[in-house]
Scaffold this motif. Structure first.
Motif, PDB file in Angstrom:
ATOM      1  N   ASP A  88       0.985  -1.117  -0.072  1.00  0.00           N
ATOM      2  CA  ASP A  88      -0.117  -0.181  -0.086  1.00  0.00           C
ATOM      3  C   ASP A  88       0.939   1.329  -0.033  1.00  0.00           C
ATOM      4  N   PRO A  89       1.687   1.310  -1.075  1.00  0.00           N
ATOM      5  CA  PRO A  89       1.683   0.780  -2.226  1.00  0.00           C
ATOM      6  C   PRO A  89       3.033   0.062  -2.102  1.00  0.00           C
ATOM      7  N   ILE A  90       3.047  -1.116  -3.313  1.00  0.00           N
ATOM      8  CA  ILE A  90       4.272  -1.912  -3.682  1.00  0.00           C
ATOM      9  C   ILE A  90       5.721  -0.972  -3.924  1.00  0.00           C
ATOM     10  N   HIS A  91       6.638  -1.130  -3.324  1.00  0.00           N
ATOM     11  CA  HIS A  91       7.907  -0.068  -3.618  1.00  0.00           C
ATOM     12  C   HIS A  91       9.062  -0.834  -3.944  1.00  0.00           C
ATOM     13  N   ILE A  92      10.146  -0.034  -4.075  1.00  0.00           N
ATOM     14  CA  ILE A  92      11.443  -0.849  -4.362  1.00  0.00           C
ATOM     15  C   ILE A  92      12.268  -1.723  -3.183  1.00  0.00           C
ATOM     16  N   PRO A 144      -5.666  -0.792   4.769  1.00  0.00           N
ATOM     17  CA  PRO A 144      -4.958  -0.286   3.800  1.00  0.00           C
ATOM     18  C   PRO A 144      -5.696   1.123   3.311  1.00  0.00           C
ATOM     19  N   VAL A 145      -4.986   2.046   2.853  1.00  0.00           N
ATOM     20  CA  VAL A 145      -5.655   3.492   2.388  1.00  0.00           C
ATOM     21  C   VAL A 145      -6.097   3.128   0.788  1.00  0.00           C
ATOM     22  N   SER A 165       9.835   2.585   3.110  1.00  0.00           N
ATOM     23  CA  SER A 165       8.501   2.090   3.727  1.00  0.00           C
ATOM     24  C   SER A 165       7.260   2.531   3.030  1.00  0.00           C
ATOM     25  N   ALA A 166       6.361   1.578   2.934  1.00  0.00           N
ATOM     26  CA  ALA A 166       5.071   2.285   2.485  1.00  0.00           C
ATOM     27  C   ALA A 166       4.474   3.250   3.320  1.00  0.00           C
ATOM     28  N   THR A 167       4.660   3.313   4.289  1.00  0.00           N
ATOM     29  CA  THR A 167       4.125   4.608   5.345  1.00  0.00           C
ATOM     30  C   THR A 167       4.794   5.906   4.876  1.00  0.00           C
TER      31      THR A 167
END
Ligand code: ATP
Length: 216
Positions: free
Chosen positions: A10-14, A46-47, A176-178
């Protein structure tokens, strides 16, 4: 040997993608399935909604051999328990195929709070990816599990369907997604923290934008 990697994404990231790709290549897995959870048991909702999170995942792995998206948890009602996911995968793959559950170190440290957590190691191997800020547990039930099952022998993972834990050095990306959601809410860019296709989607659809939109 198949790997599975669950998360809220939330979201996918590298910080997710690069370590997973390194596990895929270094352990010569046939494939890794990224499994977005429907209702995470350990955290607030999740957002982005499930359709948006799934679309971002599909965009992130497009054209990458060996990475797949598996939406089985989104198709299940109620909390997404990993034990249920592993049981459903076992029903599909049979009892003999080696299966690897990938976890970041922070998730692994909290394993004893997961539903029926002791069953997980009977259903799959666990590959723990190092993550900035998280050390292997030194005491407690998860440390005991680690001491009992740890190996650095990948041949052993191939030789049996489940039961071993391997700690994997991966490129350390303090993402982090946060933090990504917070940046976007502040009107800043998350470019280069997520794949370009994911950023294009977030920027145009405004998944995480609060009052202000990033002009990037
Ligand atoms: P949030 O900040 O919203 O909690 P997150 O960035 O931690 O999200 P999740 O989707 O909750 O991402 O994590 C899914 C899995 O990915 C977990 O096993 C977590 O430990 C792992 N993970 C997330 N970010 C990293 C990273 N930067 N390096 C290694 N592992 C990571």
């Amino acid at each position: 040997m198949i790997g599975i990697f669950g998360g809220t994404f939330d979201p996918i990231h590298i910080g997710h993608l690069r370590p997973v790709l390194e596990v895929l290549e270094d352990l010569a897995l046939d494939e890794i399935r990224l499994i977005p959870c429907h209702v995470p048991p350990h955290r607030t909702a999740p957002v982005a909604n499930p359709v948006q999170r799934l679309a971002m995942l599909e965009a992130a792995i497009q054209g990458v051999p060996g990475l797949k998206v598996d939406d089985r948890e989104l198709r299940r009602d109620g909390p997404s328990y990993t034990v249920d996911t592993l049981i459903s995968l076992r029903a599909e793959l049979g009892d003999h195929r080696p299966l690897c559950l990938l976890l970041g170190m922070d998730s692994f440290r909290g394993l004893d709070t997961w539903r029926r957590w002791r069953e997980l190691i009977t259903l799959a191997h666990i590959i723990v990816m190092h993550r900035p800020g998280s050390q292997p547990p030194a005491q407690g039930e998860v440390a005991a599990l680690l001491a009992e099952h740890i190996t650095d022998n990948t041949a052993l993972l191939r030789a049996c369907p489940a039961g071993h834990i391997l700690l994997k050095e991966v490129t350390q990306l303090d993402i982090s997604a946060t933090r990504i959601r917070a940046l976007i809410k502040e009107g800043k860019s998350a470019r280069y923290l997520v794949p370009d296709g994911v950023w294009a989607m977030i920027a145009s659809e405004g998944f995480y934008h609060g009052a202000r939109m990033s002009r990037d």
